[in-house]
Design an enzyme around this catalytic site. Structure first.
Site, PDB file in Angstrom:
ATOM      1  N   PRO A 136      -0.071  11.730   2.813  1.00 43.92           N
ATOM      2  CA  PRO A 136       1.275  11.743   2.207  1.00 43.92           C
ATOM      3  C   PRO A 136       1.917  10.357   2.185  1.00 43.92           C
ATOM      4  CG  PRO A 136       1.019  13.615   3.688  1.00 43.92           C
ATOM      5  CD  PRO A 136      -0.214  12.768   3.843  1.00 43.92           C
ATOM      6  N   GLY A 139      -1.237   6.100  -0.035  1.00 47.70           N
ATOM      7  CA  GLY A 139      -1.982   6.339  -1.265  1.00 47.70           C
ATOM      8  C   GLY A 139      -2.707   5.062  -1.643  1.00 47.70           C
ATOM      9  N   SER A 140      -2.007   4.198  -2.396  1.00 50.25           N
ATOM     10  CA  SER A 140      -2.612   2.913  -2.782  1.00 50.25           C
ATOM     11  C   SER A 140      -2.945   2.075  -1.548  1.00 50.25           C
ATOM     12  CB  SER A 140      -1.645   2.140  -3.677  1.00 50.25           C
ATOM     13  OG  SER A 140      -1.358   2.895  -4.838  1.00 50.25           O
ATOM     14  N   ILE A 165      -6.046  16.449  -2.060  1.00 50.00           N
ATOM     15  CA  ILE A 165      -7.500  16.584  -1.969  1.00 50.00           C
ATOM     16  C   ILE A 165      -8.041  17.537  -3.041  1.00 50.00           C
ATOM     17  CG2 ILE A 165      -9.437  17.151  -0.451  1.00 50.00           C
ATOM     18  CD1 ILE A 165      -7.653  14.588   0.244  1.00 50.00           C
ATOM     19  N   GLN A 343      -0.806  13.117 -32.266  1.00 51.63           N
ATOM     20  CA  GLN A 343      -0.104  12.638 -33.468  1.00 51.63           C
ATOM     21  C   GLN A 343      -0.839  13.061 -34.740  1.00 51.63           C
ATOM     22  OE1 GLN A 343       2.737  11.242 -32.911  1.00 51.63           O
ATOM     23  NE2 GLN A 343       3.319  10.726 -34.999  1.00 51.63           N
ATOM     24  N   GLY A 346      -0.015  16.450 -35.710  1.00 44.65           N
ATOM     25  CA  GLY A 346       1.396  16.727 -36.002  1.00 44.65           C
ATOM     26  C   GLY A 346       1.948  17.782 -35.048  1.00 44.65           C
ATOM     27  N   GLU A 370      -8.412   7.810  -7.749  1.00 43.16           N
ATOM     28  CA  GLU A 370      -9.400   6.825  -7.244  1.00 43.16           C
ATOM     29  C   GLU A 370      -8.921   5.384  -7.438  1.00 43.16           C
ATOM     30  OE1 GLU A 370     -13.517   7.791  -7.701  1.00 43.16           O
ATOM     31  OE2 GLU A 370     -13.076   9.934  -7.693  1.00 43.16           O
ATOM     32  N   THR A 372      -4.972   3.727  -8.610  1.00 38.75           N
ATOM     33  CA  THR A 372      -4.224   3.692  -9.876  1.00 38.75           C
ATOM     34  C   THR A 372      -4.704   2.482 -10.685  1.00 38.75           C
ATOM     35  OG1 THR A 372      -2.498   2.254  -9.010  1.00 38.75           O
ATOM     36  CG2 THR A 372      -2.173   4.646  -8.727  1.00 38.75           C
TER      37      THR A 372
HETATM   38  C1  LIG Z   1      -4.938  15.387  -9.316  1.00 40.34           C
HETATM   39  C2  LIG Z   1      -5.194  14.409  -8.203  1.00 40.34           C
HETATM   40  C3  LIG Z   1      -6.375  14.492  -7.495  1.00 40.34           C
HETATM   41  C4  LIG Z   1      -6.619  13.619  -6.428  1.00 40.34           C
HETATM   42  N1  LIG Z   1      -7.772  13.775  -5.683  1.00 40.34           N
HETATM   43  C5  LIG Z   1      -7.930  13.023  -4.554  1.00 40.34           C
HETATM   44  C6  LIG Z   1      -9.038  13.275  -3.669  1.00 40.34           C
HETATM   45  O1  LIG Z   1      -9.896  14.134  -3.940  1.00 40.34           O
HETATM   46  N2  LIG Z   1      -9.118  12.549  -2.527  1.00 40.34           N
HETATM   47  C7  LIG Z   1      -8.202  11.596  -2.191  1.00 40.34           C
HETATM   48  O2  LIG Z   1      -8.350  10.972  -1.142  1.00 40.34           O
HETATM   49  N3  LIG Z   1      -7.143  11.339  -3.008  1.00 40.34           N
HETATM   50  C8  LIG Z   1      -6.979  12.021  -4.175  1.00 40.34           C
HETATM   51  N4  LIG Z   1      -5.904  11.782  -5.002  1.00 40.34           N
HETATM   52  C9  LIG Z   1      -4.898  10.791  -4.601  1.00 40.34           C
HETATM   53  C10 LIG Z   1      -4.893   9.550  -5.479  1.00 40.34           C
HETATM   54  O3  LIG Z   1      -6.012   8.761  -5.206  1.00 40.34           O
HETATM   55  C11 LIG Z   1      -3.557   8.842  -5.228  1.00 40.34           C
HETATM   56  O4  LIG Z   1      -2.556   9.635  -5.852  1.00 40.34           O
HETATM   57  C12 LIG Z   1      -3.537   7.435  -5.748  1.00 40.34           C
HETATM   58  O5  LIG Z   1      -4.397   6.619  -5.009  1.00 40.34           O
HETATM   59  C13 LIG Z   1      -2.128   6.841  -5.710  1.00 40.34           C
HETATM   60  O6  LIG Z   1      -1.505   7.033  -4.479  1.00 40.34           O
HETATM   61  P1  LIG Z   1      -0.012   7.636  -4.421  1.00 40.34           P
HETATM   62  O7  LIG Z   1       0.000   8.851  -5.271  1.00 40.34           O
HETATM   63  O8  LIG Z   1       0.361   7.760  -3.011  1.00 40.34           O
HETATM   64  O9  LIG Z   1       0.879   6.557  -5.152  1.00 40.34           O
HETATM   65  P2  LIG Z   1       1.517   5.222  -4.497  1.00 40.34           P
HETATM   66  O10 LIG Z   1       0.458   4.462  -3.779  1.00 40.34           O
HETATM   67  O11 LIG Z   1       2.747   5.574  -3.772  1.00 40.34           O
HETATM   68  O12 LIG Z   1       1.888   4.416  -5.823  1.00 40.34           O
HETATM   69  C14 LIG Z   1       3.058   4.696  -6.599  1.00 40.34           C
HETATM   70  C15 LIG Z   1       3.094   3.667  -7.736  1.00 40.34           C
HETATM   71  O13 LIG Z   1       3.195   2.340  -7.187  1.00 40.34           O
HETATM   72  C16 LIG Z   1       2.123   1.544  -7.704  1.00 40.34           C
HETATM   73  N5  LIG Z   1       1.700   0.584  -6.684  1.00 40.34           N
HETATM   74  C17 LIG Z   1       1.432   0.814  -5.370  1.00 40.34           C
HETATM   75  N6  LIG Z   1       1.073  -0.310  -4.755  1.00 40.34           N
HETATM   76  C18 LIG Z   1       1.091  -1.293  -5.694  1.00 40.34           C
HETATM   77  C19 LIG Z   1       0.830  -2.703  -5.708  1.00 40.34           C
HETATM   78  N7  LIG Z   1       0.414  -3.343  -4.586  1.00 40.34           N
HETATM   79  N8  LIG Z   1       0.972  -3.387  -6.858  1.00 40.34           N
HETATM   80  C20 LIG Z   1       1.376  -2.752  -8.003  1.00 40.34           C
HETATM   81  N9  LIG Z   1       1.651  -1.443  -8.068  1.00 40.34           N
HETATM   82  C21 LIG Z   1       1.510  -0.720  -6.924  1.00 40.34           C
HETATM   83  C22 LIG Z   1       1.026   2.535  -8.063  1.00 40.34           C
HETATM   84  O14 LIG Z   1       0.112   1.995  -9.023  1.00 40.34           O
HETATM   85  C23 LIG Z   1       1.832   3.699  -8.602  1.00 40.34           C
HETATM   86  O15 LIG Z   1       2.165   3.447  -9.942  1.00 40.34           O
HETATM   87  C24 LIG Z   1      -5.662  12.625  -6.099  1.00 40.34           C
HETATM   88  C25 LIG Z   1      -4.483  12.523  -6.846  1.00 40.34           C
HETATM   89  C26 LIG Z   1      -4.239  13.411  -7.881  1.00 40.34           C
HETATM   90  C27 LIG Z   1      -2.951  13.281  -8.657  1.00 40.34           C
END
Ligand SMILES: Cc1cc2nc3c(=O)[nH]c(=O)nc-3n(C[C@H](O)[C@H](O)[C@H](O)COP(=O)(O)OP(=O)(O)OC[C@H]3O[C@@H](n4cnc5c(N)ncnc54)[C@H](O)[C@@H]3O)c2cc1C
Length: 390
Positions: A136, A139-140, A165, A343, A346, A370, A372
């Protein structure tokens, strides 16, 4: 434009065996995977039986060693299979890619004994895997993950929450990254956790914009005990393992994106040749012809890029930068192509009577998972200019 405007993709395949494999996949897609896709996606039903079928057909372990039940296929072949699956149903194509990602750690870093014990079931025994890196609050910035694994004699006790997940709650095994040491990437270790481990529970699946057939859920580890024989690689090696898996996984996402984009172009072409306005098929209008030409060009460029990265991987050469480029370019192309497909159709494109609105919703998630596309740019820039100096 003639009705034959929509042609099967001309694929470059290295062997007769690969051509036969693609023919088998196309047949399976037409007979089993494409029918029902729209309805089951709308109903949010996970097609588990299709994964059983894919496993029985040898399609769940394609890029892995046949000594352990894999298919011995090079990535350039495996990815084109993924593309065909994703074009029919992203839940299936992406599901196969995630399963493959979940097998990567054990196949690449497991001991001989671990591989002999687990891989045959994982690659061809009907099991389904999941990959647990995100949390939670991480992420990134995945290296800040907090799920803990604490040693207790010959075992490890895992506590914490994983987020987002794919296959969460329904997988038979989870490749889990957990903190066994200090802060940062060096404190992370990988584990193979069985789906029925006591203390492991899943939250209700997220309500998503698309890929509704694919369950995405939080997983709670409440004192989950696994033996040390389920630790993959060395203590502290987990983050390197996770990144290595993602390099390959990103190629899978790129291929899935091109599959979705191709499906959208095919639908747009079909529609544009049939729909008439001003007394002519709308495919006669240059405004649409140029749009279709741009869509097809982006798809060909994306396919060429992911295949060139795959061929580097198959040759044992570094491919991390090219994998990030392929993921970035192919998923951005899929977003653009699917939006343009709506598009072309339509008002009808905006309804669930045609599949293009689904493709557009599916494309969006591929720019996020995997890593962003912002993170892909960071990876590429690091290869070009070195680590940033902060
Ligand atoms: C449908 C779905 C399936 C998924 N399946 C898996 C899975 O099987 N296993 C798993 O481990 N994860 C999974 N994920 C998680 C996914 O890998 C993360 O959602 C992703 O890595 C982004 O993390 P976050 O959502 O916490 O966004 P955040 O990291 O909070 O990012 C929010 C925004 O800030 C931007 N950002 C963050 N840091 C920077 C930076 N340094 N520079 C510029 N921009 C930045 C991001 O690009 C994004 O636009 C899944 C996600 C989804 C939606």
């Amino acid at each position: 434009m003639p009705e034959s405007a929509v042609q099967p993709v001309e694929r470059q395949l290295p062997t007769e065996e690969a051509r036969d494999l693609l023919a088998l996949v196309r047949e399976l897609v037409q007979r089993e995977i494409a029918p029902g896709a729209a309805q089951e996606e709308a109903d949010g039903r996970f097609p588990r039986e299709l994964f059983t079928l894919l496993s029985e057909s040898g399609l769940l372990g394609l890029p892995y060693d046949s000594a352990f039940g894999g298919g011995d296929q090079p990535y350039e072949v495996y990815l084109q299979v993924l593309e065909e699956l994703a074009a029919a149903r992203l839940t299936v194509g992406l599901g196969v890619s995630v399963h493959s990602l979940a097998c990567h750690a054990l196949a690449g870093y497991g001991s001989k004994e671990q591989r002999a014990e687990h891989l045959p079931d994982m690659l061809g025994g009907g099991l389904l895997g999941a990959y647990c890196l995100s949390e939670p609050s991480s992420g990134s910035d995945a290296a800040s993950l907090r799920t803990k694994a604490v040693r207790d004699g010959d075992a490890w006790v895992l506590s914490g929450t994983k987020a987002w997940i794919t296959h969460g709650g329904i997988a038979d095994f989870y490749t889990v990254l957990a903190r066994t040491g200090g802060e940062g990437a060096r404190g992370v270790t990988a584990f193979l956790v069985p789906g029925d481990a006591p203390g492991l529970t899943a939250a209700a699946p997220e309500k998503k914009m698309g890929m509704k057939g694919s369950p995405t859920a939080q997983l709670h580890f409440d004192g989950v005990r696994v033996g040390d024989e389920r630790r993959i690689g060395d203590e502290g090696q987990g983050f390197a393992i996770a990144l290595s898996a993602l390099d390959s996984g990103r190629l899978g996402i790129a291929a899935c994106a091109i599959g979705v984009a191709q499906a959208a172009l095919d639908e747009a072409l079909r529609y544009a040749t049939e729909r008439r306005q001003f007394g002519r098929p709308i495919a006669d209008f240059q405004g649409l012809r140029f749009m279709l030409a741009d869509m097809a060009t982006q798809i060909e460029a994306g396919r060429a890029l992911y295949l060139s990265a795959a061929r580097l991987r198959d040759a044992g050469r570094p491919f991390s930068k090219q994998a990030a480029m392929a993921k970035l370019l192919c998923t951005d192309a899929a977003m653009k192509v699917t939006t343009d497909a709506v598009q072309v159709l339509g008002g009808y494109g905006y309804t669930a009577d045609f599949p293009v609105e689904r493709y557009m919703r599916e494309a969006k998630v591929l720019q996020i998972v995997e890593g962003t596309n912002q993170i892909q740019r960071m990876v590429i820039a690091r290869h070009l200019a070195g680590p940033d100096s902060r």
